[in-house]
Structures are given as structure tokens and as C-alpha cells.
Scaffold this motif. Structure first.
Motif, PDB file in Angstrom:
ATOM      1  N   UNK A  39       0.806  -1.225   0.000  1.00  0.00           N
ATOM      2  CA  UNK A  39       0.000   0.000   0.000  1.00  0.00           C
ATOM      3  C   UNK A  39       0.836   1.271   0.000  1.00  0.00           C
ATOM      4  N   UNK A  40       2.077   1.204   0.486  1.00  0.00           N
ATOM      5  CA  UNK A  40       2.927   2.388   0.446  1.00  0.00           C
ATOM      6  C   UNK A  40       3.294   2.739  -0.994  1.00  0.00           C
ATOM      7  N   UNK A  41       3.560   1.734  -1.813  1.00  0.00           N
ATOM      8  CA  UNK A  41       3.827   2.011  -3.227  1.00  0.00           C
ATOM      9  C   UNK A  41       2.575   2.519  -3.923  1.00  0.00           C
ATOM     10  N   UNK A  42       1.421   2.058  -3.475  1.00  0.00           N
ATOM     11  CA  UNK A  42       0.191   2.585  -4.059  1.00  0.00           C
ATOM     12  C   UNK A  42      -0.002   4.046  -3.681  1.00  0.00           C
ATOM     13  N   UNK A  43       0.457   4.445  -2.509  1.00  0.00           N
ATOM     14  CA  UNK A  43       0.410   5.871  -2.157  1.00  0.00           C
ATOM     15  C   UNK A  43       1.251   6.681  -3.142  1.00  0.00           C
ATOM     16  N   UNK A 102      -6.194  17.797  -6.187  1.00  0.00           N
ATOM     17  CA  UNK A 102      -5.264  17.706  -5.061  1.00  0.00           C
ATOM     18  C   UNK A 102      -6.001  17.370  -3.765  1.00  0.00           C
ATOM     19  N   UNK A 103      -7.187  17.938  -3.585  1.00  0.00           N
ATOM     20  CA  UNK A 103      -7.971  17.636  -2.389  1.00  0.00           C
ATOM     21  C   UNK A 103      -8.389  16.164  -2.376  1.00  0.00           C
ATOM     22  N   UNK A 104      -8.829  15.660  -3.515  1.00  0.00           N
ATOM     23  CA  UNK A 104      -9.183  14.245  -3.610  1.00  0.00           C
ATOM     24  C   UNK A 104      -7.975  13.356  -3.315  1.00  0.00           C
ATOM     25  N   UNK A 105      -6.828  13.731  -3.871  1.00  0.00           N
ATOM     26  CA  UNK A 105      -5.616  12.940  -3.685  1.00  0.00           C
ATOM     27  C   UNK A 105      -5.184  12.930  -2.222  1.00  0.00           C
ATOM     28  N   UNK A 106      -5.296  14.075  -1.554  1.00  0.00           N
ATOM     29  CA  UNK A 106      -4.910  14.154  -0.145  1.00  0.00           C
ATOM     30  C   UNK A 106      -5.828  13.286   0.719  1.00  0.00           C
ATOM     31  N   UNK A 107      -7.131  13.344   0.432  1.00  0.00           N
ATOM     32  CA  UNK A 107      -8.075  12.508   1.180  1.00  0.00           C
ATOM     33  C   UNK A 107      -7.760  11.033   0.998  1.00  0.00           C
ATOM     34  N   UNK A 111      -4.923   9.679   0.048  1.00  0.00           N
ATOM     35  CA  UNK A 111      -3.629   9.368   0.646  1.00  0.00           C
ATOM     36  C   UNK A 111      -3.791   9.050   2.133  1.00  0.00           C
ATOM     37  N   UNK A 112      -4.652   9.789   2.811  1.00  0.00           N
ATOM     38  CA  UNK A 112      -4.924   9.499   4.213  1.00  0.00           C
ATOM     39  C   UNK A 112      -5.535   8.125   4.405  1.00  0.00           C
ATOM     40  N   UNK A 113      -6.420   7.718   3.487  1.00  0.00           N
ATOM     41  CA  UNK A 113      -7.038   6.391   3.571  1.00  0.00           C
ATOM     42  C   UNK A 113      -5.999   5.296   3.328  1.00  0.00           C
ATOM     43  N   UNK A 114      -5.068   5.543   2.420  1.00  0.00           N
ATOM     44  CA  UNK A 114      -4.017   4.555   2.160  1.00  0.00           C
ATOM     45  C   UNK A 114      -3.065   4.442   3.349  1.00  0.00           C
ATOM     46  N   UNK A 115      -2.755   5.567   3.978  1.00  0.00           N
ATOM     47  CA  UNK A 115      -1.899   5.534   5.165  1.00  0.00           C
ATOM     48  C   UNK A 115      -2.574   4.740   6.284  1.00  0.00           C
ATOM     49  N   UNK A 116      -3.883   4.948   6.449  1.00  0.00           N
ATOM     50  CA  UNK A 116      -4.634   4.206   7.462  1.00  0.00           C
ATOM     51  C   UNK A 116      -4.654   2.715   7.135  1.00  0.00           C
ATOM     52  N   UNK A 117      -4.734   2.381   5.843  1.00  0.00           N
ATOM     53  CA  UNK A 117      -4.699   0.978   5.425  1.00  0.00           C
ATOM     54  C   UNK A 117      -3.383   0.328   5.835  1.00  0.00           C
ATOM     55  N   UNK A 118      -2.272   0.999   5.572  1.00  0.00           N
ATOM     56  CA  UNK A 118      -0.965   0.453   5.939  1.00  0.00           C
ATOM     57  C   UNK A 118      -0.883   0.189   7.439  1.00  0.00           C
TER      58      UNK A 118
END
Length: 311
Positions: free
Chosen positions: A141-145, A168-173, A175-182
Motif C-alpha cells: 500500500x505504500x507504493x500505491x500511495x 489535489x484535495x481528492x488525492x490528499x483525502x 492518501x490518508x485512507x491509504x496511510x490508514x490501510x498500511x
């Protein structure tokens, strides 16, 4: 040139019959994505700023799916083409290359996320692919970020009409979901003892996950990075010996492929191995357990954790 005119005539006819048969039918910018995994990520980032056309259907095999003449011709009408690359979409890459030669901006995501290489046979990798890049980066998931950020950059730069602030707002939101997934995956995998983090799969697809979360890849029933390969008797014999030596009791099979080969391995070991399905290379249809990238990764994490802890 005659062939190209014929293809565009087919596109025009298809567009006249249905709005979803071609790209760019409503004068909105169009982003075309080859695989449904990257398609889901791209839709999260693009939102309502452009149409996103995904070529690979739910449940399809990325190594073998192909395009119709209309789809192939429509690629050249896209504002941006996003593809996995590294040899994954084996029957589609030539069409992507043709679109690039026609002037369409293309983004090969896999090559831009620090790809791993398949390992040498002594370490459990396919001999003919040793040293070649592994295309299955999305299991990390980090590479997916990183991939999501690259897609956002490409949309902002190359898709006219897409609002940069919204993208950019969509991407930031996301990115937070991907970080939470990791973080959630790390916590889940912590339940598995270190000496129990051993993976046997249908084919070599979880190398990135293994590298990121500290798993050992014992081997694969199909000793290749593609589902189009077939195992030999010596391959199965070698894998059986490795499984016995490692004490592995669970084999993970790709949900998009029959589990027959994994079941053969189970039979070779006297029925002492459980075969657990994973969603490895394709999203499912809506409501079938893995219809988004986030749900796919969570479902796989749960299945792997339960399978390797005996739950």
C-alpha cells in the motif's frame, strides 16, 4: 491509413449507439485506465473532474484480457492513459504504445514506484524472470500511495479542464485512507508469529507485500509472475519439498484463477494444507467482497492473517 479510417468509423458508429462504447463522447476530458485496480484509484483522485474509462472488467485476468477494435482505437482519443506496465497487461501494451506514438500522454505507473525484481530460483523465484521487474506493486500500500500521487500529478498536468485544487484535495483525502490501510495491515499482521509468516501462492504475486511486511515467499504452484505459465512435475515436486520443510499449512490461491493447481499441491501433501482464496490481481463486481482497492487489501489481509494463525 485505410485501416485507421475504418477503425474511427467503427468508433463513430459505436458512439452513436451507446455513450459508454467509446471515450470522450460527452466532450468531457477522458482518462483511460487499463486495469481495474488502478482504475479504482484513479476514480478516487479524479472524482467528477473527468470521465474515467476502465478497460479491464471485474474478475478478469490482467495477463490475458484484451481489447476490442473500438476500445483500441478509442485509446488514441484519450487525454491521458494510465497503465500498470512492467509487462502485466500482456495483450494491451501494444495498444498503449500506439496511443503514445499518436501523441496521447501515457503514464506507466509500475516503472515509477521503485519496482522490485523477481528473485533467483534458489530464493523461490521464476528462473526465466529472475532479475526482471515484478509488476504486482499494488500489494504494497505504500507504493500505491506513491502511485496515487503520480496519477494526481499527471491529471493536473495533462487533463485540460480538471480543476487542480479539486484533484489535489481528492488525492490528499485518498492518501490518508491509504496511510490508514498500511497501519491497519501492520497491526493485523502482528498477530502472525514471525516464524509463521510464510507464503505459498498460485503464482508469484505477493512479493511486494512480503517485502513490506516481513513475509517469506516459500514458492508458487505456477513458478512465474504470470498466470499464463504452467508448472512442470519437477516444479511441483520442488515446491512440495519446500512446503514440507517450512511446515506451511496454508496455500493462497488467486480468486480470478481456478484453485485446481493449489489443490493438486494439497493432494501431494496428503490433504494437510488448506487452500484459501485471495483477491490478488483483479477487483470484483460491486458487492462481491473486493470491489475497491481498499476493500480488496483489507479482505486479503484478513484472509492471510486468519489462514496463517489457524483461525
Amino acid at each position: 491509413m485505410r485501416l485507421r479510417r475504418l477503425l474511427w468509423a467503427l468508433v463513430a458508429l459505436a458512439c452513436a449507439g451507446t455513450a459508454t462504447a467509446c471515450t470522450g463522447g460527452d466532450d468531457r476530458p477522458d482518462v483511460v485506465v487499463t486495469t481495474n485496480i488502478l482504475g479504482d484509484v484513479t476514480r478516487e483522485i479524479v472524482g467528477d473532474q473527468a470521465d474515467v474509462t476502465v478497460l479491464m472488467q471485474p474478475g478478469a485476468d490482467p495477463h490475458s484480457f484484451g481489447l476490442s477494435a473500438v476500445q483500441a482505437a478509442g485509446l488514441e482519443n484519450a487525454d491521458l492513459v494510465v497503465f500498470n506496465g512492467l509487462g502485466l497487461e500482456e495483450n494491451v501494451l501494444r495498444h498503449v504504445a500506439a496511443a503514445g506514438e499518436a501523441g496521447v500522454t501515457t503514464l506507466e505507473v509500475g516503472r515509477a514506484v521503485d519496482p522490485l525484481t523477481f528473485r533467483a530460483p534458489a530464493d523461490g523465484g521464476p528462473e526465466e524472470e529472475a532479475g526482471q521487474p515484478d509488476p504486482h506493486f499494488w500489494t504494497d500500500p505504500d507504493r500505491m500511495r506513491t502511485a496515487a500521487g503520480l496519477i494526481a500529478d499527471a491529471v493536473v498536468e495533462h487533463v485540460d479542464g480538471a480543476d487542480e485544487k479539486t484533484v489535489r484535495r481528492n488525492a490528499a483525502r485518498y492518501d490518508g485512507q491509504l496511510a490508514a490501510l498500511t497501519a491497519w495491515m501492520e497491526k493485523s499482521f502482528d498477530r502472525i508469529p514471525e516464524d509463521g509468516r510464510a507464503l505459498v501462492t498460485n503464482h508469484h504475486v505477493f512479493g511486494y507485500l512480503a517485502h513490506r511486511f516481513g513475509f517469506r515467499v516459500i514458492g508458487a504452484v505456477v513458478p512465474s509472475g504470470t498466470t499464463l505459465a504452467s508448472p512442470s512435475s519437477s516444479d511441483l515436486r520442488s515446491l512440495t519439498e519446500a512446503v514440507r520443510e517450512a511446515g506451511v499449512r496454508t496455500v493462497f490461491a488467486d480468486s480470478s484463477q481456478p484453485t485446481r493447481l493449489a489443490e493438486v499441491l494439497r493432494d501431494e501433501l496428503g490433504g494437510r494444507v488448506e487452500v484459501v482464496p485471495l483477491f490478488s490481481e483483479s477487483l470484483t463486481a460491486r458487492g462481491e467482497g473486493a470491489d475497491t482497492y481498499l476493500r480488496m487489501m483489507r479482505a486479503n489481509t484478513t484472509a492471510m492473517t486468519d489462514g496463517l494463525t489457524g483461525r
